[in-house]
Design a protein around this motif. Structure first.
Motif, mmCIF file in Angstrom:
data_model
loop_
_atom_site.group_PDB
_atom_site.id
_atom_site.type_symbol
_atom_site.label_atom_id
_atom_site.label_comp_id
_atom_site.label_asym_id
_atom_site.label_seq_id
_atom_site.Cartn_x
_atom_site.Cartn_y
_atom_site.Cartn_z
ATOM 1 N N LEU A 24 31.945 41.070 26.542
ATOM 2 C CA LEU A 24 32.873 40.687 27.602
ATOM 3 C C LEU A 24 34.296 40.600 27.052
ATOM 4 O O LEU A 24 34.973 39.594 27.173
ATOM 5 C CB LEU A 24 32.448 39.359 28.234
ATOM 6 N N ARG A 25 34.722 41.672 26.463
ATOM 7 C CA ARG A 25 36.097 41.772 25.951
ATOM 8 C C ARG A 25 37.049 41.868 27.147
ATOM 9 O O ARG A 25 36.660 42.332 28.215
ATOM 10 C CB ARG A 25 36.237 43.012 25.081
ATOM 11 N N VAL A 29 36.590 43.434 31.527
ATOM 12 C CA VAL A 29 36.535 42.559 32.697
ATOM 13 C C VAL A 29 37.838 42.718 33.474
ATOM 14 O O VAL A 29 38.915 42.473 32.945
ATOM 15 C CB VAL A 29 36.330 41.081 32.287
ATOM 16 N N LEU A 30 37.719 43.146 34.719
ATOM 17 C CA LEU A 30 38.890 43.384 35.557
ATOM 18 C C LEU A 30 38.867 42.440 36.746
ATOM 19 O O LEU A 30 37.804 42.068 37.238
ATOM 20 C CB LEU A 30 38.886 44.829 36.058
ATOM 21 N N LYS A 31 40.061 42.048 37.217
ATOM 22 C CA LYS A 31 40.171 41.203 38.399
ATOM 23 C C LYS A 31 41.093 41.895 39.399
ATOM 24 O O LYS A 31 42.193 42.314 39.048
ATOM 25 C CB LYS A 31 40.735 39.840 38.036
ATOM 26 N N ASP A 32 40.633 42.011 40.656
ATOM 27 C CA ASP A 32 41.457 42.669 41.658
ATOM 28 C C ASP A 32 42.401 41.664 42.322
ATOM 29 O O ASP A 32 42.411 40.478 41.989
ATOM 30 C CB ASP A 32 40.605 43.434 42.664
ATOM 31 N N ALA A 42 29.410 46.079 29.892
ATOM 32 C CA ALA A 42 28.862 44.906 29.205
ATOM 33 C C ALA A 42 27.351 45.094 29.042
ATOM 34 O O ALA A 42 26.731 45.883 29.740
ATOM 35 C CB ALA A 42 29.144 43.637 29.998
ATOM 36 N N GLY A 43 26.779 44.359 28.094
ATOM 37 C CA GLY A 43 25.335 44.403 27.882
ATOM 38 C C GLY A 43 24.687 43.156 28.454
ATOM 39 O O GLY A 43 25.175 42.047 28.251
#
Length: 58
Positions: A24-25, A29-32, A42-43
């Protein structure tokens, strides 16, 4: 992640009693504009309470 019941186990890796999520680098991870979060690359691994913790992520 802590608000969702996860705790940090390693860098970029979080776990609760059921699931471990790795990689979770920030770039994964994106936020709209509405605040919705999207996780990319991610795993995820289902934790088995009968076995010792495994580092293998699927």
């Amino acid at each position: 992640m802590s608000r969702l019941g996860f705790h940090k186990t390693e860098d970029y890796t979080y776990s609760n009693n059921e699931i471990t999520i790795a990689d979770l680098r920030p770039r994964n991870v994106l936020k709209d504009s509405n605040g919705d979060i999207y996780v990319i690359d991610a795993g995820f691994k289902r934790n088995d309470p009968n076995k010792e913790a495994s580092h293998k992520i699927y």
